[in-house]
Scaffold this motif. Structure first.
Motif, PDB file in Angstrom:
ATOM      1  N   GLU A  83     -28.862  -5.487  -6.471  1.00 28.97           N
ATOM      2  CA  GLU A  83     -27.680  -6.355  -6.501  1.00 28.97           C
ATOM      3  C   GLU A  83     -26.396  -5.620  -6.136  1.00 28.97           C
ATOM      4  OE1 GLU A  83     -29.979  -5.955  -8.896  1.00 28.97           O
ATOM      5  OE2 GLU A  83     -29.069  -6.022 -10.919  1.00 28.97           O
ATOM      6  N   ASP A  84     -26.466  -4.311  -5.967  1.00 24.80           N
ATOM      7  CA  ASP A  84     -25.313  -3.560  -5.479  1.00 24.80           C
ATOM      8  C   ASP A  84     -25.190  -3.621  -3.959  1.00 24.80           C
ATOM      9  OD1 ASP A  84     -26.070  -1.074  -7.950  1.00 24.80           O
ATOM     10  OD2 ASP A  84     -24.477  -2.588  -8.043  1.00 24.80           O
ATOM     11  N   THR A  85     -26.174  -4.201  -3.309  1.00 21.98           N
ATOM     12  CA  THR A  85     -26.130  -4.329  -1.864  1.00 21.98           C
ATOM     13  C   THR A  85     -24.919  -5.144  -1.437  1.00 21.98           C
ATOM     14  OG1 THR A  85     -28.528  -4.125  -1.611  1.00 21.98           O
ATOM     15  CG2 THR A  85     -27.329  -5.258   0.154  1.00 21.98           C
ATOM     16  N   ALA A  86     -24.098  -4.561  -0.571  1.00 24.80           N
ATOM     17  CA  ALA A  86     -22.863  -5.215  -0.133  1.00 24.80           C
ATOM     18  C   ALA A  86     -22.167  -4.334   0.894  1.00 24.80           C
ATOM     19  CB  ALA A  86     -21.928  -5.462  -1.313  1.00 24.80           C
ATOM     20  N   VAL A  87     -21.166  -4.896   1.507  1.00 25.62           N
ATOM     21  CA  VAL A  87     -20.221  -4.094   2.282  1.00 25.62           C
ATOM     22  C   VAL A  87     -19.139  -3.632   1.320  1.00 25.62           C
ATOM     23  CG1 VAL A  87     -18.489  -4.094   4.111  1.00 25.62           C
ATOM     24  CG2 VAL A  87     -20.666  -5.295   4.448  1.00 25.62           C
ATOM     25  N   TYR A  88     -18.932  -2.343   1.263  1.00 24.26           N
ATOM     26  CA  TYR A  88     -17.940  -1.768   0.361  1.00 24.26           C
ATOM     27  C   TYR A  88     -16.674  -1.461   1.151  1.00 24.26           C
ATOM     28  CZ  TYR A  88     -21.265  -1.503  -3.430  1.00 24.26           C
ATOM     29  OH  TYR A  88     -22.145  -1.834  -4.437  1.00 24.26           O
ATOM     30  N   LEU A  89     -15.573  -1.964   0.637  1.00 22.87           N
ATOM     31  CA  LEU A  89     -14.295  -1.810   1.318  1.00 22.87           C
ATOM     32  C   LEU A  89     -13.317  -1.047   0.442  1.00 22.87           C
ATOM     33  CD1 LEU A  89     -15.103  -5.234   1.476  1.00 22.87           C
ATOM     34  CD2 LEU A  89     -13.845  -4.773   3.568  1.00 22.87           C
ATOM     35  N   CYS A  90     -12.559  -0.170   1.065  1.00 24.30           N
ATOM     36  CA  CYS A  90     -11.505   0.496   0.323  1.00 24.30           C
ATOM     37  C   CYS A  90     -10.165  -0.100   0.731  1.00 24.30           C
ATOM     38  CB  CYS A  90     -11.526   2.001   0.560  1.00 24.30           C
ATOM     39  SG  CYS A  90     -11.254   2.518   2.255  1.00 24.30           S
ATOM     40  N   ALA A  91      -9.211   0.034  -0.146  1.00 22.00           N
ATOM     41  CA  ALA A  91      -7.915  -0.582   0.077  1.00 22.00           C
ATOM     42  C   ALA A  91      -6.810   0.244  -0.557  1.00 22.00           C
ATOM     43  CB  ALA A  91      -7.913  -2.000  -0.484  1.00 22.00           C
ATOM     44  N   VAL A  92      -5.641   0.122   0.017  1.00 24.72           N
ATOM     45  CA  VAL A  92      -4.456   0.775  -0.521  1.00 24.72           C
ATOM     46  C   VAL A  92      -3.583  -0.276  -1.177  1.00 24.72           C
ATOM     47  CG1 VAL A  92      -2.374   2.076   0.011  1.00 24.72           C
ATOM     48  CG2 VAL A  92      -4.499   2.573   1.227  1.00 24.72           C
ATOM     49  N   GLY A  93      -3.245  -0.026  -2.415  1.00 26.82           N
ATOM     50  CA  GLY A  93      -2.448  -0.985  -3.153  1.00 26.82           C
ATOM     51  C   GLY A  93      -0.999  -0.551  -3.276  1.00 26.82           C
ATOM     52  N   ARG A  94      -0.464  -0.730  -4.447  1.00 27.52           N
ATOM     53  CA  ARG A  94       0.965  -0.524  -4.676  1.00 27.52           C
ATOM     54  C   ARG A  94       1.182   0.623  -5.655  1.00 27.52           C
ATOM     55  NH1 ARG A  94       1.895  -7.087  -4.901  1.00 27.52           N
ATOM     56  NH2 ARG A  94       1.017  -7.444  -2.830  1.00 27.52           N
ATOM     57  N   SER A  95       2.417   0.860  -5.977  1.00 25.62           N
ATOM     58  CA  SER A  95       2.723   2.012  -6.811  1.00 25.62           C
ATOM     59  C   SER A  95       2.456   1.762  -8.288  1.00 25.62           C
ATOM     60  CB  SER A  95       4.183   2.432  -6.606  1.00 25.62           C
ATOM     61  OG  SER A  95       5.046   1.363  -6.951  1.00 25.62           O
ATOM     62  N   ASP A  96       2.261   0.528  -8.657  1.00 24.49           N
ATOM     63  CA  ASP A  96       1.922   0.280 -10.052  1.00 24.49           C
ATOM     64  C   ASP A  96       0.428   0.021 -10.152  1.00 24.49           C
ATOM     65  OD1 ASP A  96       3.415  -2.675  -9.173  1.00 24.49           O
ATOM     66  OD2 ASP A  96       1.328  -2.684  -9.808  1.00 24.49           O
ATOM     67  N   PHE A  97      -0.073   0.019 -11.343  1.00 25.59           N
ATOM     68  CA  PHE A  97      -1.508  -0.169 -11.567  1.00 25.59           C
ATOM     69  C   PHE A  97      -1.803  -1.593 -12.033  1.00 25.59           C
ATOM     70  CE2 PHE A  97      -5.287   1.949 -11.141  1.00 25.59           C
ATOM     71  CZ  PHE A  97      -6.089   2.012 -12.267  1.00 25.59           C
ATOM     72  N   TYR A  98      -0.781  -2.420 -11.957  1.00 28.51           N
ATOM     73  CA  TYR A  98      -0.894  -3.795 -12.460  1.00 28.51           C
ATOM     74  C   TYR A  98      -1.876  -4.597 -11.620  1.00 28.51           C
ATOM     75  CZ  TYR A  98       0.495  -8.599 -13.460  1.00 28.51           C
ATOM     76  OH  TYR A  98       0.488  -9.917 -13.779  1.00 28.51           O
ATOM     77  N   ALA A  99      -2.715  -5.328 -12.281  1.00 30.29           N
ATOM     78  CA  ALA A  99      -3.647  -6.257 -11.614  1.00 30.29           C
ATOM     79  C   ALA A  99      -4.410  -5.571 -10.488  1.00 30.29           C
ATOM     80  CB  ALA A  99      -2.899  -7.479 -11.097  1.00 30.29           C
ATOM     81  N   ASN A 100      -4.846  -4.358 -10.713  1.00 27.88           N
ATOM     82  CA  ASN A 100      -5.512  -3.601  -9.665  1.00 27.88           C
ATOM     83  C   ASN A 100      -6.881  -4.153  -9.312  1.00 27.88           C
ATOM     84  OD1 ASN A 100      -7.568  -2.070 -11.453  1.00 27.88           O
ATOM     85  ND2 ASN A 100      -5.594  -1.723 -12.448  1.00 27.88           N
ATOM     86  N   HIS A 101      -7.368  -5.113 -10.068  1.00 27.38           N
ATOM     87  CA  HIS A 101      -8.667  -5.720  -9.788  1.00 27.38           C
ATOM     88  C   HIS A 101      -8.547  -6.950  -8.889  1.00 27.38           C
ATOM     89  CE1 HIS A 101      -6.961  -8.003 -13.067  1.00 27.38           C
ATOM     90  NE2 HIS A 101      -7.833  -8.967 -12.856  1.00 27.38           N
ATOM     91  N   ILE A 102      -7.337  -7.294  -8.497  1.00 30.11           N
ATOM     92  CA  ILE A 102      -7.112  -8.496  -7.697  1.00 30.11           C
ATOM     93  C   ILE A 102      -6.815  -8.111  -6.252  1.00 30.11           C
ATOM     94  CG2 ILE A 102      -5.696 -10.551  -7.421  1.00 30.11           C
ATOM     95  CD1 ILE A 102      -5.135 -10.445 -10.415  1.00 30.11           C
ATOM     96  N   PRO A 103      -7.585  -8.605  -5.299  1.00 27.83           N
ATOM     97  CA  PRO A 103      -7.418  -8.192  -3.893  1.00 27.83           C
ATOM     98  C   PRO A 103      -6.016  -8.411  -3.331  1.00 27.83           C
ATOM     99  CG  PRO A 103      -9.501  -9.333  -4.173  1.00 27.83           C
ATOM    100  CD  PRO A 103      -8.771  -9.483  -5.477  1.00 27.83           C
ATOM    101  N   ILE A 104      -5.342  -9.452  -3.777  1.00 32.82           N
ATOM    102  CA  ILE A 104      -4.033  -9.767  -3.206  1.00 32.82           C
ATOM    103  C   ILE A 104      -3.008  -8.674  -3.501  1.00 32.82           C
ATOM    104  CG2 ILE A 104      -3.084 -11.051  -5.163  1.00 32.82           C
ATOM    105  CD1 ILE A 104      -1.978 -13.066  -3.131  1.00 32.82           C
ATOM    106  N   HIS A 105      -3.298  -7.811  -4.464  1.00 29.70           N
ATOM    107  CA  HIS A 105      -2.372  -6.731  -4.793  1.00 29.70           C
ATOM    108  C   HIS A 105      -2.584  -5.493  -3.928  1.00 29.70           C
ATOM    109  CE1 HIS A 105      -0.267  -8.311  -8.376  1.00 29.70           C
ATOM    110  NE2 HIS A 105      -1.320  -9.098  -8.428  1.00 29.70           N
ATOM    111  N   TYR A 106      -3.425  -5.631  -2.910  1.00 28.48           N
ATOM    112  CA  TYR A 106      -3.659  -4.534  -1.980  1.00 28.48           C
ATOM    113  C   TYR A 106      -3.124  -4.919  -0.603  1.00 28.48           C
ATOM    114  CZ  TYR A 106      -6.495  -2.405  -5.576  1.00 28.48           C
ATOM    115  OH  TYR A 106      -6.920  -1.832  -6.753  1.00 28.48           O
ATOM    116  N   ASP A 107      -2.503  -3.971   0.050  1.00 30.85           N
ATOM    117  CA  ASP A 107      -1.807  -4.262   1.296  1.00 30.85           C
ATOM    118  C   ASP A 107      -2.585  -3.852   2.548  1.00 30.85           C
ATOM    119  OD1 ASP A 107       1.073  -3.153  -0.483  1.00 30.85           O
ATOM    120  OD2 ASP A 107       0.453  -5.222  -0.120  1.00 30.85           O
ATOM    121  N   SER A 108      -3.427  -2.839   2.446  1.00 27.33           N
ATOM    122  CA  SER A 108      -4.160  -2.355   3.618  1.00 27.33           C
ATOM    123  C   SER A 108      -5.633  -2.245   3.262  1.00 27.33           C
ATOM    124  CB  SER A 108      -3.635  -0.984   4.053  1.00 27.33           C
ATOM    125  OG  SER A 108      -2.259  -1.039   4.389  1.00 27.33           O
ATOM    126  N   TRP A 109      -6.467  -2.657   4.213  1.00 29.95           N
ATOM    127  CA  TRP A 109      -7.916  -2.662   4.008  1.00 29.95           C
ATOM    128  C   TRP A 109      -8.616  -1.962   5.163  1.00 29.95           C
ATOM    129  CZ3 TRP A 109     -10.281  -4.903  -0.271  1.00 29.95           C
ATOM    130  CH2 TRP A 109      -9.442  -5.642  -1.102  1.00 29.95           C
TER     131      TRP A 109
END
Length: 126
Positions: A90-116
């Motif tokens: 069930e870990d099978t997937a495409v894994y993506l990394c992303a760059v977020g913001r300077s705070d750690f707030y809501a780091n589990h939400i994709p919209i808080h990341y700016d670059s993928w």
């Protein structure tokens, strides 16, 4: 910022993989970076996030992982790693990394990341 993930591949259940995400340009260590995964027809799922590096790093993991994954970041480098152990089909997937913001707030939400990045495919066979 351009991101490039690598390290994906095919592995049997119970095995391990280490993913790397390299970013072009300077990314302050105080910037949150994260890993997500996605399978066809499903929403992007949070895996792990990190802010800072070394012993002072803040980390967050999806509860469903059961402490099998570890995110890390090298001091002074724009590279984030995801060590994945005891992999399951069930870990099978495409894994993506992303760059977020300077705070750690809501780091589990994709919209808080700016670059993928384009992602790397992980396939776990049973």
């Amino acid at each position: 910022v351009q991101l490039q993930a690598s390290g994906g591949g095919m592995v049997q259940a119970g095995g391990s993989l280490r993913l790397s995400c390299s970013a072009s340009g300077l990314i302050p260590s105080t910037t949150t970076m994260g890993w997500f995964r996605q399978t066809p027809g499903k929403q992007r799922e949070f895996v792990a996030a990190i802010r800072g590096s070394g012993r002072r790093a803040l980390t967050n993991y999806a509860d469903s992982l059961g402490a099998r994954f570890t995110i890390s970041r090298e001091n002074g480098k724009n590279t984030v790693y995801l060590q994945m152990n005891r992999l399951k089909p069930e870990d099978t997937a495409v894994y993506l990394c992303a760059v977020g913001r300077s705070d750690f707030y809501a780091n589990h939400i994709p919209i808080h990341y700016d670059s993928w990045g384009p992602g790397t495919l992980v396939t776990v066979s049973s």
